[in-house]
Write an enzyme that holds these catalytic residues in place. Structure first.
Site, PDB file in Angstrom:
ATOM      1  N   ASP A   1     105.334 113.333 -42.945  1.00 32.04           N
ATOM      2  CA  ASP A   1     106.771 113.138 -43.349  1.00 32.04           C
ATOM      3  C   ASP A   1     106.894 113.378 -44.888  1.00 32.04           C
ATOM      4  O   ASP A   1     106.281 112.439 -45.359  1.00 32.04           O
ATOM      5  CB  ASP A   1     107.475 111.826 -42.781  1.00 32.04           C
ATOM      6  CG  ASP A   1     109.016 111.754 -43.194  1.00 32.04           C
ATOM      7  OD1 ASP A   1     109.560 111.179 -42.640  1.00 32.04           O
ATOM      8  OD2 ASP A   1     109.296 112.778 -44.024  1.00 32.04           O
ATOM      9  N   ILE A   2     107.277 114.330 -45.374  1.00 33.66           N
ATOM     10  CA  ILE A   2     107.356 114.351 -46.943  1.00 33.66           C
ATOM     11  C   ILE A   2     108.005 113.276 -47.523  1.00 33.66           C
ATOM     12  O   ILE A   2     107.706 113.029 -48.854  1.00 33.66           O
ATOM     13  CB  ILE A   2     107.970 115.981 -47.456  1.00 33.66           C
ATOM     14  CG1 ILE A   2     107.412 116.014 -48.765  1.00 33.66           C
ATOM     15  CG2 ILE A   2     109.272 115.897 -47.322  1.00 33.66           C
ATOM     16  CD1 ILE A   2     107.646 117.618 -49.206  1.00 33.66           C
TER      17      ILE A   2
ATOM     18  N   ASN B   1     119.603 124.232 -49.768  1.00 32.29           N
ATOM     19  CA  ASN B   1     120.542 125.514 -49.942  1.00 32.29           C
ATOM     20  C   ASN B   1     121.290 125.520 -51.143  1.00 32.29           C
ATOM     21  O   ASN B   1     121.046 124.661 -52.120  1.00 32.29           O
ATOM     22  CB  ASN B   1     121.431 125.643 -48.530  1.00 32.29           C
ATOM     23  CG  ASN B   1     122.388 124.457 -48.700  1.00 32.29           C
ATOM     24  OD1 ASN B   1     123.160 124.299 -50.061  1.00 32.29           O
ATOM     25  ND2 ASN B   1     122.389 123.473 -47.683  1.00 32.29           N
TER      26      ASN B   1
ATOM     27  N   GLY C   1     117.362 119.057 -41.302  1.00 37.61           N
ATOM     28  CA  GLY C   1     115.967 119.267 -41.782  1.00 37.61           C
ATOM     29  C   GLY C   1     115.302 118.541 -42.948  1.00 37.61           C
ATOM     30  O   GLY C   1     115.719 117.369 -43.153  1.00 37.61           O
ATOM     31  N   VAL C   2     114.533 119.139 -43.669  1.00 37.10           N
ATOM     32  CA  VAL C   2     113.678 118.174 -44.841  1.00 37.10           C
ATOM     33  C   VAL C   2     114.897 117.893 -45.868  1.00 37.10           C
ATOM     34  O   VAL C   2     114.723 116.869 -46.383  1.00 37.10           O
ATOM     35  CB  VAL C   2     112.665 119.059 -45.334  1.00 37.10           C
ATOM     36  CG1 VAL C   2     112.807 120.312 -46.309  1.00 37.10           C
ATOM     37  CG2 VAL C   2     111.559 118.140 -46.142  1.00 37.10           C
ATOM     38  N   ASP C   3     115.821 118.954 -45.956  1.00 37.10           N
ATOM     39  CA  ASP C   3     116.867 118.561 -46.983  1.00 37.10           C
ATOM     40  C   ASP C   3     117.551 117.111 -46.476  1.00 37.10           C
ATOM     41  O   ASP C   3     117.825 116.174 -47.293  1.00 37.10           O
ATOM     42  CB  ASP C   3     117.851 119.512 -46.879  1.00 37.10           C
ATOM     43  CG  ASP C   3     118.742 119.702 -47.991  1.00 37.10           C
ATOM     44  OD1 ASP C   3     119.672 120.318 -48.263  1.00 37.10           O
ATOM     45  OD2 ASP C   3     118.702 118.721 -49.179  1.00 37.10           O
TER      46      ASP C   3
ATOM     47  N   SER D   1     111.537 127.437 -45.713  1.00 36.83           N
ATOM     48  CA  SER D   1     112.184 128.425 -45.119  1.00 36.83           C
ATOM     49  C   SER D   1     111.637 128.409 -43.764  1.00 36.83           C
ATOM     50  O   SER D   1     112.088 129.365 -42.765  1.00 36.83           O
ATOM     51  CB  SER D   1     112.013 129.799 -45.751  1.00 36.83           C
ATOM     52  OG  SER D   1     112.851 130.041 -46.857  1.00 36.83           O
TER      53      SER D   1
ATOM     54  N   GLY E   1     111.905 126.495 -41.108  1.00 38.32           N
ATOM     55  CA  GLY E   1     112.801 125.833 -40.063  1.00 38.32           C
ATOM     56  C   GLY E   1     114.114 126.694 -39.682  1.00 38.32           C
ATOM     57  O   GLY E   1     113.978 127.705 -39.203  1.00 38.32           O
ATOM     58  N   VAL E   2     115.184 126.218 -40.392  1.00 39.36           N
ATOM     59  CA  VAL E   2     116.337 126.655 -40.002  1.00 39.36           C
ATOM     60  C   VAL E   2     116.588 128.113 -40.523  1.00 39.36           C
ATOM     61  O   VAL E   2     116.915 129.070 -39.970  1.00 39.36           O
ATOM     62  CB  VAL E   2     117.559 126.016 -40.836  1.00 39.36           C
ATOM     63  CG1 VAL E   2     118.840 126.818 -40.965  1.00 39.36           C
ATOM     64  CG2 VAL E   2     117.740 124.410 -40.244  1.00 39.36           C
TER      65      VAL E   2
END
Ligand code: APR
Length: 173
Positions: free
Chosen positions: A10-11, A24, A32-34, A121, A123-124
């Site tokens: 996990d970042i 985005n 997600g990671v965001d 990029s 993931g979603v």
């Protein structure tokens, strides 16, 4: 390329000088990671993002990067970058390479010696893993980045396996 390390994890647990966020172009958070980075950093991160100038709602065009402080995260900075949406981007490979390159250049410009990266990029935004891994690792392996300690935080065994296979065949920078 011993300056490139892979971790399955996990970042938001990273303590590198900068953590790169797969954001985005509006930079208002997301999933997600965001979502994970904003959740871990706390509301100050969104407050920092809102200070970034926007043109028609766009704070960070695809392939570019913006830097903010990191709120409650252990790192000094969060670098927000926007990768291409694979199915609709006119030049996905160029934009994905540009997202990594812009992020690493911005980290160096702010005196970072280590950078944590997600699989931008993948993931979603639907980027095929093997193509993305090639682009990510070739870009990180450019001579300009050879003094940076780069750590990929890969979220599952499948993606880690792909990155490891590609990394094993990289030539030294
Ligand atoms: N740590 C590391 N990697 C993670 C984490 C995490 N906590 N959470 C998700 N990932 C991985 C995903 O498994 C994927 O491999 O990050 C990679 C990128 O996936 P996304 O987060 O979906 O990012 P991306 O494909 O670039 O899409 C960006 O998604 O969350 C929204 O606001 C974001 O609109 C933007 C879009």
């Amino acid at each position: 390329m011993n300056h490139i390390q892979l971790i399955e994890g996990d970042i938001t647990l990273a303590s590198e000088d900068a953590i790169v966020n797969a954001a985005n172009s509006r930079m208002l958070g997301g999933g997600g990671v965001d979502g994970a980075i904003h959740q871990a950093a706390g509301p100050q991160l969104l407050a920092e993002c809102l200070k970034i100038p926007e043109v028609n709602g766009i704070r960070c065009p695809v392939g570019e990067a913006r830097i903010t402080s990191a709120g409650n995260l252990p790192s000094r900075y969060v670098i927000h970058t926007v990768g291409p949406i694979y199915s609709s981007d006119a030049a996905p490979a160029q934009h994905l390479a540009a997202a990594y390159r812009s992020s690493l250049q911005l980290a160096m410009a702010h005196g970072c010696h280590s950078v944590a990266l997600p699989a931008i990029s993948c993931g979603v935004y639907g980027y095929p893993l093997e193509e993305a891994a090639n682009i990510a690792l070739q870009t990180c392996n450019e001579p300009q980045f050879k003094h940076l300690h780069i750590v990929f935080y890969l979220f599952n065994a499948e993606i880690t396996k792909v990155w490891r296979q590609i990394l094993a065949h990289l030539d030294p920078p």
